[in-house]
Enzyme design. Sequence first.
Site, mmCIF file in Angstrom:
data_model
loop_
_atom_site.group_PDB
_atom_site.id
_atom_site.type_symbol
_atom_site.label_atom_id
_atom_site.label_comp_id
_atom_site.label_asym_id
_atom_site.label_seq_id
_atom_site.Cartn_x
_atom_site.Cartn_y
_atom_site.Cartn_z
ATOM 1 N N LYS A 16 1.158 -1.150 0.098
ATOM 2 C CA LYS A 16 -0.133 -0.108 -0.482
ATOM 3 C C LYS A 16 1.142 1.354 -0.046
ATOM 4 O O LYS A 16 1.381 1.477 0.941
ATOM 5 C CB LYS A 16 -0.706 -0.103 0.896
ATOM 6 N N GLY A 54 7.273 5.459 8.398
ATOM 7 C CA GLY A 54 6.187 6.167 8.103
ATOM 8 C C GLY A 54 6.555 7.583 9.863
ATOM 9 O O GLY A 54 7.396 7.579 10.026
ATOM 10 N N SER A 55 5.514 8.527 9.639
ATOM 11 C CA SER A 55 5.664 9.044 10.994
ATOM 12 C C SER A 55 5.503 8.016 12.848
ATOM 13 O O SER A 55 5.251 6.809 12.296
ATOM 14 C CB SER A 55 4.527 9.757 11.441
ATOM 15 N N VAL A 88 1.590 6.696 13.490
ATOM 16 C CA VAL A 88 1.362 5.436 13.145
ATOM 17 C C VAL A 88 2.274 3.980 13.296
ATOM 18 O O VAL A 88 1.166 3.489 13.466
ATOM 19 C CB VAL A 88 0.906 6.445 11.552
ATOM 20 N N GLY A 89 2.980 4.798 13.267
ATOM 21 C CA GLY A 89 4.761 3.236 13.688
ATOM 22 C C GLY A 89 3.265 2.773 14.526
ATOM 23 O O GLY A 89 3.351 1.699 15.307
ATOM 24 N N GLU A 106 9.969 1.934 10.799
ATOM 25 C CA GLU A 106 10.923 3.274 10.398
ATOM 26 C C GLU A 106 10.494 4.832 11.106
ATOM 27 O O GLU A 106 9.393 4.670 9.877
ATOM 28 C CB GLU A 106 11.524 3.023 9.319
ATOM 29 N N CYS A 154 12.795 12.333 6.662
ATOM 30 C CA CYS A 154 12.985 11.765 7.587
ATOM 31 C C CYS A 154 14.210 11.998 8.811
ATOM 32 O O CYS A 154 14.070 12.136 9.291
ATOM 33 C CB CYS A 154 12.678 9.838 8.082
ATOM 34 N N GLU A 208 9.167 16.488 15.855
ATOM 35 C CA GLU A 208 9.064 16.831 14.649
ATOM 36 C C GLU A 208 9.032 17.951 13.682
ATOM 37 O O GLU A 208 7.118 17.569 13.693
ATOM 38 C CB GLU A 208 9.523 15.147 13.565
#
Length: 504
Positions: free
Chosen positions: A176, A228-229, A232-233, A251, A285, A387
């Site tokens: 995805k 991703g962020s 979400v991780g 990551e 990142c 961030e």
Amino acid sequence: MSAVVTGKNLIAGRWHSTNGDRFESRSPSRQSEVIGVFPTGSPEDAKRVVAAARDAFPAWRRSSRIHRAELFDNLAQIVKREADNLAQLMARECGKVIGECRAEVIEGLHMIQYVFGTGRWPVGDVLASEIAEKDAFMRRKPWGVVAVITPWNFPFAVPLWMLGPSLIEGNTVAFKPSEDTPAIGQRLTEMFEEAGFPAGVVNLVHGGGETGEALVRDADVNVVLFTGSYDVGHRIQQLSAEHYDRIVACEMGSKSAVIVCADARLDLAVNCALISGFKTSGQRCVSAGRILVAESLFDQFAEKLVAAAKRLHIGDPLDAGNFTGPVIHRGAVEKVEHYNALAKQEGATVLLDGGRLSGVEHSNGCYLSPFVYRMAHRPDARVLHEEVFGPHLALIPFKNNEDAVRIYNDTPYGLSMAVVTEDYRAMRLFRDECEYGMGYVNLPCIGAEVHLPFGGVKKSGNGHPSAAGLIETVTHKTAWTVNHGTEVKMAQGLTTEIEGNSAQ
Ligand code: NAD
């Protein structure tokens, strides 16, 4: 004007459009330009791609590893042929300048070439045994179905970092891509098909967070590879805890930094800081949100950096003369503006006030100019810890190198760190005392290569470095032991005699 891409999901070798919801991908540099229209994958679509990957797994695992590698060689030829088109599409869809897009295509190609190269490598080790008649091996085996969920900012290389190791090792994939860069995700999937990867080995589902979450909730997914962020991780890790044998590699974000020591070469340090802070408009990142500068060098450094930042060309990503392009979308513009305002509220001394660019060239896009400020390190200042993911840069003075280590480590993240110094003792101090996954000396804190580990610590990563490092994550190690004798002999002196039964 290029044709609008018709988005489709790929399930078991068949492309499907939808009668359901759709979403548009728009160019961040020209918001009026629609790159493509894509189906929003429903939970049922997510189930279908996972089921297709499951069905294809047994035959793919049984296929020759060298055959799988040769398919990657086919893919490499296609990527070389398509490199310019891919870079153009990427520049239009995610707004990175064309030179960076070309570099990203090359990075993706390097991953493919690396994976091809591993085709004839060992898939385990031959080990010693306590028993002379026994042969003992470690053999790596694929887990099964891998869900690959990727961000927008490296829409070609990051999926390849995950797809490459997963597929060469015999896993199948439900992919995805980011909802901000679906056209590149679809183009990459088409190239796998053209290279000859069998139906069901690579499956594609478009959509946003809900579609990604449906993949994560599917108990038939063995491995989730996510980039991703942090939020979400973290959610993916929580959901995956329900599945007792689920492997999750995350990551995530960072508050990376360049540390400029008192003995730094000034021009080199300014160069490192500008590239780290403002390449990709600060949306890597590993982008530096912080430059830690020795007090004795601070004024000189800040003056040079601000003068150079003012001269950076920001504009059309297809114009090779520009240093950087827009940020990804209006939401990103608003987020950066929010943090610029917050810095002022939190007591920053603004050295270069940034914000929306409004000239003719910029009027239809999401363009921001660099924001640079001086701020003493404070544990309670949100702008020094969170961030931002945009052109927003704090210059933080420090007294001595121990002080710099303490400031560097005082964020919840630990991804990338660069130190600019001529002093080998200082290098060693930062190398050993700072918390990071990627460390650089006299370089910017950006600049990955596929064969090096790419991952972080703390909120930046959970210990499964991406790219080549993922080969370990997408396989499990098995012990395989064979007795060449005619009787059972056990390690540790365990007796084997059973009353009434011959050992022979
Ligand atoms: P994001 O976290 O918003 O989205 C990443 C992916 O996750 C997208 O495909 C998205 O659709 C999907 N997603 C969103 N919610 C989900 C959910 N609940 N379940 C499953 N999937 C879900 O990130 P982004 O805005 O695309 O990218 C920027 C972020 O990625 C930054 O924080 C950046 O630091 C980070 N990043 C990290 C690395 C790294 O290697 N450490 C590399 C690139 C980007």
